[in-house]
Design a protein around this motif. Structure first.
Motif, mmCIF file in Angstrom:
data_model
loop_
_atom_site.group_PDB
_atom_site.id
_atom_site.type_symbol
_atom_site.label_atom_id
_atom_site.label_comp_id
_atom_site.label_asym_id
_atom_site.label_seq_id
_atom_site.Cartn_x
_atom_site.Cartn_y
_atom_site.Cartn_z
ATOM 1 N N PHE A 6 0.927 -1.211 0.215
ATOM 2 C CA PHE A 6 0.164 0.029 -0.038
ATOM 3 C C PHE A 6 0.756 1.281 0.045
ATOM 4 O O PHE A 6 0.468 2.376 -0.288
ATOM 5 N N TRP A 7 2.098 1.244 0.325
ATOM 6 C CA TRP A 7 2.777 2.345 0.499
ATOM 7 C C TRP A 7 3.066 2.956 -1.039
ATOM 8 O O TRP A 7 3.288 4.223 -0.983
ATOM 9 N N LYS A 8 2.957 2.026 -2.111
ATOM 10 C CA LYS A 8 3.026 2.775 -3.216
ATOM 11 C C LYS A 8 1.803 3.662 -3.546
ATOM 12 O O LYS A 8 2.075 4.690 -4.466
ATOM 13 N N ASN A 9 0.798 3.453 -3.061
ATOM 14 C CA ASN A 9 -0.585 4.163 -3.407
ATOM 15 C C ASN A 9 -0.482 5.442 -2.414
ATOM 16 O O ASN A 9 -1.416 6.345 -2.805
ATOM 17 N N ILE A 10 0.246 5.502 -1.326
ATOM 18 C CA ILE A 10 0.141 6.802 -0.589
ATOM 19 C C ILE A 10 1.495 7.441 -0.172
ATOM 20 O O ILE A 10 1.632 8.256 0.797
ATOM 21 N N SER A 11 2.515 7.094 -1.217
ATOM 22 C CA SER A 11 3.693 7.790 -0.918
ATOM 23 C C SER A 11 4.236 8.528 -2.332
ATOM 24 O O SER A 11 3.753 7.884 -3.438
ATOM 25 N N VAL A 12 5.111 9.396 -2.371
ATOM 26 C CA VAL A 12 5.710 10.109 -3.373
ATOM 27 C C VAL A 12 7.208 10.276 -3.132
ATOM 28 O O VAL A 12 7.621 10.470 -2.234
ATOM 29 N N ALA A 13 7.995 9.920 -4.049
ATOM 30 C CA ALA A 13 9.435 10.124 -3.986
ATOM 31 C C ALA A 13 9.843 11.689 -3.630
ATOM 32 O O ALA A 13 9.319 12.392 -4.308
ATOM 33 N N GLN A 49 -9.543 9.802 0.032
ATOM 34 C CA GLN A 49 -8.609 8.482 -0.035
ATOM 35 C C GLN A 49 -9.031 7.546 1.034
ATOM 36 O O GLN A 49 -8.902 7.938 2.275
ATOM 37 N N GLU A 50 -9.308 6.320 0.651
ATOM 38 C CA GLU A 50 -9.206 5.293 1.723
ATOM 39 C C GLU A 50 -8.169 5.042 2.422
ATOM 40 O O GLU A 50 -6.996 4.894 1.872
ATOM 41 N N LEU A 51 -7.873 5.067 3.615
ATOM 42 C CA LEU A 51 -6.510 5.238 4.400
ATOM 43 C C LEU A 51 -6.228 3.681 4.910
ATOM 44 O O LEU A 51 -7.211 3.241 5.687
ATOM 45 N N SER A 53 -5.252 1.177 7.722
ATOM 46 C CA SER A 53 -5.368 1.072 9.125
ATOM 47 C C SER A 53 -4.288 1.554 9.871
ATOM 48 O O SER A 53 -4.307 2.485 10.741
ATOM 49 N N SER A 54 -3.112 1.384 9.333
ATOM 50 C CA SER A 54 -1.692 1.708 10.224
ATOM 51 C C SER A 54 -1.628 2.995 9.974
ATOM 52 O O SER A 54 -1.218 3.715 10.974
ATOM 53 N N VAL A 55 -2.026 3.825 8.988
ATOM 54 C CA VAL A 55 -1.859 5.359 8.495
ATOM 55 C C VAL A 55 -2.974 5.802 9.762
ATOM 56 O O VAL A 55 -2.837 6.877 10.239
ATOM 57 N N GLN A 56 -4.124 5.504 9.556
ATOM 58 C CA GLN A 56 -5.319 6.071 10.540
ATOM 59 C C GLN A 56 -4.720 5.744 11.826
ATOM 60 O O GLN A 56 -5.065 6.827 12.508
ATOM 61 N N ARG A 57 -4.033 4.692 12.386
ATOM 62 C CA ARG A 57 -3.763 4.823 13.724
ATOM 63 C C ARG A 57 -2.761 5.929 13.934
ATOM 64 O O ARG A 57 -2.542 6.338 14.935
ATOM 65 N N TYR A 58 -1.620 5.942 13.224
ATOM 66 C CA TYR A 58 -0.677 7.190 13.162
ATOM 67 C C TYR A 58 -1.394 8.309 13.192
ATOM 68 O O TYR A 58 -0.900 9.341 13.993
ATOM 69 N N LEU A 59 -2.334 8.741 12.361
ATOM 70 C CA LEU A 59 -3.053 9.805 12.301
ATOM 71 C C LEU A 59 -3.668 10.266 13.631
ATOM 72 O O LEU A 59 -3.701 11.603 14.134
ATOM 73 N N TRP A 79 -7.627 17.474 7.684
ATOM 74 C CA TRP A 79 -6.338 18.136 7.898
ATOM 75 C C TRP A 79 -5.105 17.578 7.493
ATOM 76 O O TRP A 79 -4.042 18.319 7.333
ATOM 77 N N TYR A 80 -5.132 16.368 7.204
ATOM 78 C CA TYR A 80 -3.863 15.713 6.816
ATOM 79 C C TYR A 80 -3.603 15.637 5.201
ATOM 80 O O TYR A 80 -2.455 15.060 4.822
ATOM 81 N N ALA A 81 -4.486 15.879 4.351
ATOM 82 C CA ALA A 81 -4.450 16.054 3.178
ATOM 83 C C ALA A 81 -3.841 17.438 2.584
ATOM 84 O O ALA A 81 -4.931 18.658 2.588
#
Length: 108
Positions: A6-13, A49-51, A53-59, A79-81
């Motif tokens: 899932f990191w490929k879908n929510i990250s950018v270099a 965007q659907e997050l 669960s690990s990202v949601q826990r961090y947020l 707030w996070y977008a």
């Protein structure tokens, strides 16, 4: 945590000191950086965007709750977008060495 899945879908270099001696960055370049666990990925979350669960826990963690209080986050929904983030064609690396370096971004 692995950079696959899932990191490929929510990250950018994101480029920093890796640009010091490069003239261009390709997808293979970014893959090599992530394989060697260089810190080059920036979390990119978009509105609606659907997050994972690990990202949601961090947020929802104490760090996330504290971040929500900052001016930019208080005035943004969600707030996070961060809106209007664009991937550049070129990157000017000026804080990661003794000289500036214009690097072409072929990685997209």
């Amino acid at each position: 945590m692995s950079r696959g899945g899932f990191w490929k879908n929510i990250s950018v270099a994101m480029f920093g000191r890796q640009c010091r001696s490069s003239t261009q960055i390709s997808k293979a370049t970014v893959e090599a950086w992530t394989k060697s666990d260089d810190k080059v990925l920036l979390l990119r979350l978009m509105r609606g965007q659907e997050l994972p669960s690990s990202v949601q826990r961090y947020l929802d963690s104490s760090v996330g709750r504290e971040a929500r209080l900052d001016y930019k986050c208080r005035n943004r929904a969600p707030w996070y977008a961060v809106p209007d983030v664009r991937v550049p064609d070129f990157v000017l690396s000026y804080m990661s060495g003794r000289s500036t370096n214009l690097v072409r971004n072929l990685a997209g």
